[in-house]
Design a protein around this motif. Structure first.
Motif, short mmCIF file in Angstrom:
data_model
loop_
_atom_site.label_atom_id
_atom_site.label_comp_id
_atom_site.label_asym_id
_atom_site.label_seq_id
_atom_site.Cartn_x
_atom_site.Cartn_y
_atom_site.Cartn_z
N TRP A 95 29.11 33.10 45.50
CA TRP A 95 30.27 33.79 46.05
C TRP A 95 30.27 33.72 47.57
O TRP A 95 29.22 33.63 48.21
N GLU A 109 38.90 31.88 40.94
CA GLU A 109 39.64 33.13 41.04
C GLU A 109 39.52 33.96 39.76
O GLU A 109 39.62 33.44 38.65
N GLU A 110 39.31 35.24 39.95
CA GLU A 110 39.17 36.16 38.81
C GLU A 110 40.50 36.27 38.06
O GLU A 110 41.57 36.26 38.66
N GLN A 116 43.99 40.15 31.25
CA GLN A 116 42.80 40.79 30.72
C GLN A 116 43.05 41.46 29.36
O GLN A 116 42.19 42.16 28.85
N TRP A 129 31.13 37.51 35.25
CA TRP A 129 30.90 36.23 35.90
C TRP A 129 29.66 35.55 35.32
O TRP A 129 28.61 36.17 35.15
N TRP A 136 34.31 32.43 34.63
CA TRP A 136 34.50 33.77 34.09
C TRP A 136 34.41 33.72 32.57
O TRP A 136 35.00 32.84 31.95
#
Length: 160
Positions: A95, A109-110, A116, A129, A136
């Motif tokens: 990171w 990118e999350e 979700q 992560w 992810w």
């Protein structure tokens, strides 16, 4: 109430304390030096204490106030005097630090909040992560299956 972070000689946050404004103010305004003196007196030590705002995340005041030191202090994080910012401990080696927010960002990118959920929004992925594979992953809350995030399609798919 005012929030203070105790930092060591390497600017690592050791502790956080909440102080009543009356114990750290000058002429009705919270003052860092007054807070430091108050905390050192009650703890019988000579530490460095930095004022912070518990409502700060990524240089945004979540209650609409004035931005101050980019983030709330967190134990194990640091106070960066050059940036005048609190920065959480780096969660993973891959990171990098976002200079504008002083938040750590993954190389991928999350998934967005909207991505979700699954089963027409009735179930939620528990996202985490995977440092070994720089991606992810998620566990389905109802099916307990493992899913992998595809940033190109902006969707999770079952890990095979």
């Amino acid at each position: 109430m005012a929030n203070f972070a105790e930092i060591d000689s390497n600017n690592v946050v050791l502790n956080t304390e909440v102080v009543d404004d009356a114990n750290c103010s000058v002429n009705g305004v919270v003052n860092e030096a007054e807070g430091q003196q108050f905390l050192n007196n009650i703890h019988n030590k000579n530490s460095t204490w930095k004022l912070f705002d518990i409502n700060m995340v990524g240089n945004i005041h979540i209650k609409g106030g004035t931005p101050f030191r980019k983030n709330a202090a967190s134990i194990g994080g640091i106070y960066d005097s050059t940036r005048d910012a609190f920065i959480a401990a780096k969660p993973f080696n891959s990171w990098s630090l976002d200079e504008n927010t002083c938040l750590w960002k993954a190389p991928v990118e999350e998934p967005s909040y909207e991505n979700q959920f699954y089963n027409n929004g009735t179930d939620k992925y528990l996202i985490y992560w995977d440092e070994d594979n720089s991606r992810w992953l998620a566990t389905g809350s109802s099916d307990q299956q493992t899913y992998v995030w595809n940033p190109d399609t902006q969707a999770f798919s079952l890990l095979t």
